[in-house]
Design a protein around this motif. Structure first.
Motif, PDB file in Angstrom:
ATOM      1  N   SER A 142     -10.004  -8.419  11.069  1.00  0.00           N
ATOM      2  CA  SER A 142     -11.353  -8.680  10.578  1.00  0.00           C
ATOM      3  C   SER A 142     -11.337  -9.175   9.140  1.00  0.00           C
ATOM      4  CB  SER A 142     -12.208  -7.406  10.672  1.00  0.00           C
ATOM      5  OG  SER A 142     -12.323  -6.961  12.004  1.00  0.00           O
ATOM      6  N   PHE A 143     -10.451  -8.602   8.317  1.00  0.00           N
ATOM      7  CA  PHE A 143     -10.448  -8.913   6.891  1.00  0.00           C
ATOM      8  C   PHE A 143      -9.672 -10.180   6.553  1.00  0.00           C
ATOM      9  CE2 PHE A 143     -10.854  -4.073   6.225  1.00  0.00           C
ATOM     10  CZ  PHE A 143     -12.225  -4.155   6.401  1.00  0.00           C
ATOM     11  N   ARG A 144      -8.503 -10.378   7.190  1.00  0.00           N
ATOM     12  CA  ARG A 144      -7.684 -11.521   6.783  1.00  0.00           C
ATOM     13  C   ARG A 144      -7.488 -12.549   7.896  1.00  0.00           C
ATOM     14  NH1 ARG A 144      -1.606  -8.856   6.374  1.00  0.00           N
ATOM     15  NH2 ARG A 144      -1.033  -9.121   8.570  1.00  0.00           N
ATOM     16  N   GLY A 145      -7.952 -12.236   9.114  1.00  0.00           N
ATOM     17  CA  GLY A 145      -7.895 -13.212  10.190  1.00  0.00           C
ATOM     18  C   GLY A 145      -6.610 -13.245  10.979  1.00  0.00           C
ATOM     19  N   SER A 146      -5.657 -12.375  10.652  1.00  0.00           N
ATOM     20  CA  SER A 146      -4.395 -12.335  11.395  1.00  0.00           C
ATOM     21  C   SER A 146      -3.967 -10.883  11.579  1.00  0.00           C
ATOM     22  CB  SER A 146      -3.307 -13.114  10.654  1.00  0.00           C
ATOM     23  OG  SER A 146      -3.059 -12.554   9.382  1.00  0.00           O
ATOM     24  N   PRO A 147      -3.202 -10.587  12.624  1.00  0.00           N
ATOM     25  CA  PRO A 147      -2.845  -9.203  12.942  1.00  0.00           C
ATOM     26  C   PRO A 147      -1.732  -8.638  12.070  1.00  0.00           C
ATOM     27  CG  PRO A 147      -1.859 -10.686  14.534  1.00  0.00           C
ATOM     28  CD  PRO A 147      -2.718 -11.535  13.649  1.00  0.00           C
ATOM     29  N   ILE A 148      -1.477  -7.351  12.263  1.00  0.00           N
ATOM     30  CA  ILE A 148      -0.421  -6.653  11.537  1.00  0.00           C
ATOM     31  C   ILE A 148       0.953  -7.156  11.988  1.00  0.00           C
ATOM     32  CG2 ILE A 148       0.710  -4.415  11.251  1.00  0.00           C
ATOM     33  CD1 ILE A 148      -1.958  -3.075  11.433  1.00  0.00           C
ATOM     34  N   VAL A 149       1.836  -7.316  11.025  1.00  0.00           N
ATOM     35  CA  VAL A 149       3.237  -7.620  11.308  1.00  0.00           C
ATOM     36  C   VAL A 149       4.081  -6.521  10.674  1.00  0.00           C
ATOM     37  CG1 VAL A 149       3.046 -10.111  11.610  1.00  0.00           C
ATOM     38  CG2 VAL A 149       3.184  -9.172   9.314  1.00  0.00           C
ATOM     39  N   PRO A 150       5.327  -6.356  11.116  1.00  0.00           N
ATOM     40  CA  PRO A 150       6.136  -5.224  10.641  1.00  0.00           C
ATOM     41  C   PRO A 150       6.219  -5.087   9.130  1.00  0.00           C
ATOM     42  CG  PRO A 150       7.222  -6.256  12.516  1.00  0.00           C
ATOM     43  CD  PRO A 150       6.037  -7.113  12.176  1.00  0.00           C
ATOM     44  N   TRP A 151       6.311  -6.203   8.404  1.00  0.00           N
ATOM     45  CA  TRP A 151       6.489  -6.110   6.962  1.00  0.00           C
ATOM     46  C   TRP A 151       5.198  -5.770   6.230  1.00  0.00           C
ATOM     47  CZ3 TRP A 151       8.731  -9.488  10.230  1.00  0.00           C
ATOM     48  CH2 TRP A 151       8.003 -10.632  10.578  1.00  0.00           C
ATOM     49  N   ASP A 152       4.076  -5.712   6.954  1.00  0.00           N
ATOM     50  CA  ASP A 152       2.845  -5.219   6.334  1.00  0.00           C
ATOM     51  C   ASP A 152       2.988  -3.767   5.901  1.00  0.00           C
ATOM     52  OD1 ASP A 152       1.240  -7.480   6.362  1.00  0.00           O
ATOM     53  OD2 ASP A 152       0.566  -7.131   8.414  1.00  0.00           O
ATOM     54  N   LEU A 153       3.902  -3.047   6.556  1.00  0.00           N
ATOM     55  CA  LEU A 153       4.113  -1.646   6.194  1.00  0.00           C
ATOM     56  C   LEU A 153       4.616  -1.532   4.760  1.00  0.00           C
ATOM     57  CD1 LEU A 153       5.801  -0.384   9.496  1.00  0.00           C
ATOM     58  CD2 LEU A 153       3.386  -0.274   8.851  1.00  0.00           C
ATOM     59  N   LEU A 154       5.226  -2.612   4.256  1.00  0.00           N
ATOM     60  CA  LEU A 154       5.689  -2.630   2.873  1.00  0.00           C
ATOM     61  C   LEU A 154       4.537  -2.866   1.900  1.00  0.00           C
ATOM     62  CD1 LEU A 154       8.850  -4.876   3.398  1.00  0.00           C
ATOM     63  CD2 LEU A 154       8.789  -2.381   3.265  1.00  0.00           C
ATOM     64  N   SER A 155       3.377  -3.279   2.440  1.00  0.00           N
ATOM     65  CA  SER A 155       2.239  -3.638   1.598  1.00  0.00           C
ATOM     66  C   SER A 155       1.157  -2.573   1.598  1.00  0.00           C
ATOM     67  CB  SER A 155       1.631  -4.964   2.084  1.00  0.00           C
ATOM     68  OG  SER A 155       2.627  -5.936   2.280  1.00  0.00           O
ATOM     69  N   LEU A 156       1.459  -1.385   2.087  1.00  0.00           N
ATOM     70  CA  LEU A 156       0.432  -0.358   2.212  1.00  0.00           C
ATOM     71  C   LEU A 156      -0.222  -0.044   0.872  1.00  0.00           C
ATOM     72  CD1 LEU A 156       2.029   2.145   4.761  1.00  0.00           C
ATOM     73  CD2 LEU A 156       0.130   0.577   5.138  1.00  0.00           C
ATOM     74  N   GLY A 157       0.588   0.023  -0.175  1.00  0.00           N
ATOM     75  CA  GLY A 157       0.034   0.336  -1.487  1.00  0.00           C
ATOM     76  C   GLY A 157      -0.971  -0.702  -1.934  1.00  0.00           C
ATOM     77  N   THR A 158      -0.638  -1.978  -1.745  1.00  0.00           N
ATOM     78  CA  THR A 158      -1.548  -3.052  -2.120  1.00  0.00           C
ATOM     79  C   THR A 158      -2.810  -3.015  -1.287  1.00  0.00           C
ATOM     80  OG1 THR A 158       0.322  -4.451  -2.750  1.00  0.00           O
ATOM     81  CG2 THR A 158      -1.776  -5.554  -2.338  1.00  0.00           C
ATOM     82  N   ALA A 159      -2.656  -2.757   0.014  1.00  0.00           N
ATOM     83  CA  ALA A 159      -3.807  -2.723   0.912  1.00  0.00           C
ATOM     84  C   ALA A 159      -4.762  -1.593   0.544  1.00  0.00           C
ATOM     85  CB  ALA A 159      -3.337  -2.562   2.359  1.00  0.00           C
TER      86      ALA A 159
END
Length: 709
Positions: A142-159
């Motif tokens: 909904s927010f960025r238009g694309s689904p979660i990918v494995p390396w998104d787990l590295l971006s949890l702090g930013t999210a």
């Protein structure tokens, strides 16, 4: 009455649990109705199932072995159905793909049951996994238009750091998935089957774990993906997840955590490409020297009049245009040609884009009049990036390193995956030329790991939000007005100490446009749209923000028009805003659905500008990719290019656009990366691999880093 009571367990624990289940479903109903609008039939169904949930918990019912086996056969399929229903429908999956996804769920449920020694607890935990993952994925889409990918787990702090600026709403369809998961957990709670023999239980759990590990490993292999008919087209992740199933697509993407060595790669090949570039540079210089000798007489008179030296670090000809004529950049090529080591200011502006790429639409006032005026007078054009709606750091990566996301795993974030030591960049190269290098980002220091990446890139200092004193804010973010004032402040601090390179990534226009904030008023509207829906109002807010950026840019340029030190300012957007903004404009412009590469790439176009206070010859690039932008900057700043930039300067003539999705040839035709690549593109991939991955054999001098590595 006694008979009725005997069918229920009315102890305190059961009553509290029953009330919690019912209230949870009632809250889900209210939350969805508030965000998506009241839907009578949906509300009635949800409330009925909420009451039924409370009754179910109180019901004195227990499943034995037979019913528990039936649960094992049914619940994984229902969980798979609910997971897909968040963003897709299960009928999108081909039979073989359906079986592949279902196998994962059976392994997950079996492992959880034996590991915890209870069907009830195991199935409940196993159900929570896809429930929470699917819900998170729904919001990310909904927010960025694309689904979660494995390396998104590295971006949890930013999210997490930006999450409070978004409005979280559920569609009734997505809410139905949550409701289904809740009921699956409630149904699983009735199983009474346990596995008391812990030795046998752990052995079976180990077998299941090996099976699950084999599944995760196998699904990453091309042979397995081919056997099951998985979609391997990485252009749009939404389509990939729809065709492969969310679970299989996510786990299959684990194979992209590491960068594969390109075909034909060797250190010798890198040396050959570098030598070829050096030869081309030498031939060009010899050709130019010959032309210079022939023309030297006509130039002597010009050189004699251009003797004014402003200071030892910055020189410019005496006919530098004054503040009244500096915008007419096309008339000052002589001055531009004699500048050495100008100050360089680069602004990568958050979500800065020109939505008129989707068509003409009416606004109450011009959105970015000053920016567009300078585009027509200085150097400007359209840049194609690799992301939209998010992943700002990837555009930043492409600009600062001249690398391309095209040769990296789809959806990856190099800042968090691959930049873990000193890396050649525009900052490190300019630093080697004597520039003081400063990075500015008016938000959290650790976002996208910038605090470490900037150090690896060669920045002398990094100024984050804590470096701002009482800044002017919009929607809680530090405004571009204050962000640009920080550039001026930093320039003033160092202007007597030599040339400066200041790189700023802004925050003002970050997503979350539908959220109401007391520090922002919409004044730029869409008058032709009468029905002011949430998305329309959000779009008007976005356009107002872009106009605020345009005004801030004008103040910045007007300041540097008055400065004697030659300064060049580059500004470009990192990506277009989220789909719910661009979709509004597409509806206004009656843009029809078109799956051609040219149409799809419209969502990856952002404007760029290159202006100087000493005059640049007007040039307009109708389409280049952001990896070329620093090369064009070096050309206009009259700074010797690195070997890598020289290679890219030649490559741009044949392939002006290269991003994660496509490449464009010299005839303007877009090609997907599934097609056969040209040798030049293969060489580009080889050079990038040497720079980014094969650090032991990296050719530092070619990439413009420190020669000692």
């Amino acid at each position: 009455m006694k008979e009725l009571k005997s069918r229920f367990v009315l102890d305190k624990k059961r009553i509290v649990t029953a009330l919690f289940a019912a209230v949870l479903i009632f809250a889900l109903t209210a939350f969805t109705a508030y965000g998506s609008g009241a839907q009578g039939s949906w509300i009635a169904i949800f409330l009925l199932l909420g009451v039924a949930a409370g009754v179910w918990v109180l019901l004195d019912l227990s499943f034995g072995k037979i019913l528990s086996v039936i649960l094992y056969l049914a619940l994984p399929f229902c969980a798979l159905y609910a997971l897909e229903n968040y963003t897709h429908i299960i009928t999108d999956l081909a039979p073989m793909i359906l079986a592949l996804n279902l196998l994962f769920f059976y392994l997950l449920y079996g492992l959880a049951a034996f590991l915890l020694g209870s069907v009830r607890r195991g199935f409940q935990i196993a159900t929570l996994v896809p429930m929470l993952f699917g819900l998170t994925n729904y919001f990310v889409v909904s927010f960025r238009g694309s689904p979660i990918v494995p390396w998104d787990l590295l971006s949890l702090g930013t999210a997490v750091s930006v999450a409070d600026n978004y409005t979280f709403t559920l569609s009734w369809k997505a809410a139905a998935s949550v409701l289904m998961f809740i009921w699956l957990i409630l149904i699983a709670s009735k199983s009474s089957v346990t596995f008391p023999n812990w030795k046998i239980r752990l052995v079976v759990a180990a077998i299941w774990l090996i099976g699950l590990g084999g599944y995760v490993t196998g699904i990453q292999k091309s042979s397995v993906q081919s056997f099951f008919g998985m979609d391997t087209t990485l252009f749009t992740l939404n389509v990939l997840y729809r065709n492969n199933g969310i679970a299989a697509a996510f786990l299959g993407n684990l194979r992209f955590l590491n960068i594969e060595e390109p075909s034909g790669y060797s250190v010798k090949k890198v040396e050959e490409i570098a030598d070829e570039v050096s030869t081309q540079i030498s031939d060009t210089q010899n050709s130019e020297d010959g032309a210079d000798t022939a023309d030297i007489t006509s130039r002597e008179s010009v050189v004699q009049t251009e003797t004014e030296v402003i200071n030892s670090d910055h020189s410019v000809s005496a006919d530098t245009p004054d503040s009244g004529t500096q915008k007419s950049t096309g008339t000052s090529t002589t001055a531009a040609a004699t500048v050495t080591h100008p100050n360089i200011i680069v602004i990568m502006d958050e979500a800065f884009s020109d939505l008129s790429v989707w068509g003409d639409f009416e606004t109450s006032e011009e959105v970015m009049p000053f920016f567009k005026q300078l585009q027509q007078e200085a150097v400007g054009g359209e840049v194609y990036v690799s992301v939209k709606g998010g992943n700002t750091a990837n555009t930043e990566f492409e600009f600062l390193t001249s690398n391309s996301m095209a040769f990296l795993p789809t959806g990856s974030v190099p800042y968090q995956q691959y930049i873990n030591s000193e890396t050649p960049s525009l900052a490190s190269y300019l630093k080697s030329l004597g520039y003081a290098t400063t990075a500015i980002h008016p938000y959290n220091r650790s976002g996208w790991d910038r605090d470490t990446v900037y150090e690896y890139f060669g920045f002398d200092q990094f100024l984050d939000k804590d470096s701002f004193t009482d800044p002017y804010r919009l929607r809680g973010y530090i405004s571009d007005k204050s962000a640009f004032e920080k550039i001026i402040e930093q320039y003033e601090i160092g202007k007597d100490q030599g040339s400066q390179f200041i790189f700023e990534v802004t925050m003002q226009n970050h997503g979350g446009y539908s959220k109401e904030t007391p520090d922002f008023n919409i004044y730029l509207t869409l008058p032709e749209v009468a029905n002011k829906t949430t998305s329309v109002v959000a779009t008007e807010k976005y356009l107002t923000l872009i106009n605020q950026t345009d005004r801030a840019l004008q103040e910045l340029v007007e300041y540097f028009e008055q400065q004697s030190e030659p300064t060049i300012i580059v500004m470009f957007g990192d990506h277009q805003p989220s789909d719910y903004i661009t979709n509004t404009i597409q509806r206004i412009c009656s843009v029809t659905s078109d799956d051609t590469l040219t149409s799809l790439e419209q969502g990856y176009r952002v404007p760029f500008l290159m202006w100087s206070n000493y005059g640049l010859e007007h040039q307009y690039y109708d389409g280049i990719s952001v990896n070329y932008l620093s090369t064009i900057l070096m050309q206009n700043a009259n700074i010797k290019k690195t070997g890598y930039q020289e290679f890219l300067s030649n490559l741009m003539q044949s392939f002006p656009i290269i991003n994660a999705n496509v490449y464009q040839d010299a005839d303007g035709v877009f090609h997907s990366w599934d097609e056969n690549q040209e040798e030049q593109l293969e060489n580009y991939q080889i050079l990038q691999y040497n720079q980014l991955v094969d650090k032991k054999h990296r050719d530092w001098s070619f990439f413009g880093g420190s020669t000692d590595g």
